[in-house]
Design a protein around this motif. Structure first.
Motif, PDB file in Angstrom:
ATOM      1  N   VAL A   9       1.596 -12.213   3.091  1.00  0.00           N
ATOM      2  CA  VAL A   9       1.295 -10.855   2.649  1.00  0.00           C
ATOM      3  C   VAL A   9       0.700 -10.039   3.800  1.00  0.00           C
ATOM      4  N   ASP A  27       6.214  -3.833  -2.478  1.00  0.00           N
ATOM      5  CA  ASP A  27       5.891  -4.866  -3.468  1.00  0.00           C
ATOM      6  C   ASP A  27       4.753  -5.770  -2.998  1.00  0.00           C
ATOM      7  N   LEU A  28       3.844  -5.207  -2.193  1.00  0.00           N
ATOM      8  CA  LEU A  28       2.681  -5.964  -1.709  1.00  0.00           C
ATOM      9  C   LEU A  28       1.372  -5.553  -2.370  1.00  0.00           C
ATOM     10  N   ILE A  29       1.380  -4.500  -3.168  1.00  0.00           N
ATOM     11  CA  ILE A  29       0.141  -3.889  -3.649  1.00  0.00           C
ATOM     12  C   ILE A  29       0.008  -4.111  -5.159  1.00  0.00           C
ATOM     13  N   ALA A  30      -1.128  -4.683  -5.576  1.00  0.00           N
ATOM     14  CA  ALA A  30      -1.392  -4.916  -6.993  1.00  0.00           C
ATOM     15  C   ALA A  30      -1.700  -3.607  -7.708  1.00  0.00           C
ATOM     16  N   CYS A  33      -5.304  -2.541  -7.234  1.00  0.00           N
ATOM     17  CA  CYS A  33      -5.758  -2.558  -5.837  1.00  0.00           C
ATOM     18  C   CYS A  33      -6.840  -1.499  -5.613  1.00  0.00           C
ATOM     19  N   ARG A  50      -2.380   1.053  -7.478  1.00  0.00           N
ATOM     20  CA  ARG A  50      -1.224   0.775  -6.631  1.00  0.00           C
ATOM     21  C   ARG A  50      -0.642   2.038  -6.018  1.00  0.00           C
ATOM     22  N   VAL A 104      -6.198 -11.068  -1.415  1.00  0.00           N
ATOM     23  CA  VAL A 104      -4.865 -11.194  -1.995  1.00  0.00           C
ATOM     24  C   VAL A 104      -4.962 -12.063  -3.253  1.00  0.00           C
ATOM     25  N   LEU A 108      -0.287 -10.462  -3.947  1.00  0.00           N
ATOM     26  CA  LEU A 108      -0.441  -9.008  -3.870  1.00  0.00           C
ATOM     27  C   LEU A 108      -1.822  -8.647  -3.340  1.00  0.00           C
TER      28      LEU A 108
END
Length: 128
Positions: A9, A27-30, A33, A50, A104, A108
């Motif tokens: 990530v 598609d890396l962010i919750a 976040c 996000r 992470v 995410l």
């Protein structure tokens, strides 16, 4: 989405800045976040969610007048520390050092806290 570990990530997060490719962040962010930028002093701007985090980072990634350069990355379980330089001009002193403390969960980014050595204001792409 296949499960990614913290190293994967953070590597992809850094690549987004190095390659000026915000799509690497998509598609890396919750959804939950939380991000805190280095400014304004003393606590920085808090960005939640996000979409808001993606918009903030996208602006930085797409700003061709600045450059984010990771210097060292340390991963420990679900946490990572990114030591970086941020260049905001052509002058010899137009840069700062800082760190991001990242967390992470389930592949995410859920937390990104930015800190910088500067005591003054540094023009960020989001300030324009």
């Amino acid at each position: 989405m296949s499960f990614r570990n913290t190293t994967e990530v953070i590597d992809r997060f850094n690549r987004a800045f190095l390659e000026a490719d915000p799509d690497l962040l998509t598609d890396l962010i919750a959804e939950d976040c939380v991000m805190e930028s280095v400014q304004p002093a003393p606590t920085g701007e808090r960005v939640e969610g996000r979409d808001a985090c993606f918009a903030f980072w996208r602006t930085l990634v797409e700003d061709d007048a600045t450059q984010f350069q990771p210097r060292e990355v340390i991963v420990a379980g679900d946490r990572a520390t990114i030591r970086w330089n941020y260049r905001f001009g052509d002058g010899a002193t137009d840069w700062v050092e800082g760190v991001n403390l990242m967390r992470v969960r389930d592949g995410l980014i859920v937390e990104a806290l930015g800190y910088s050595k500067t005591a003054g204001d540094v023009p960020l792409a989001t300030d324009h």
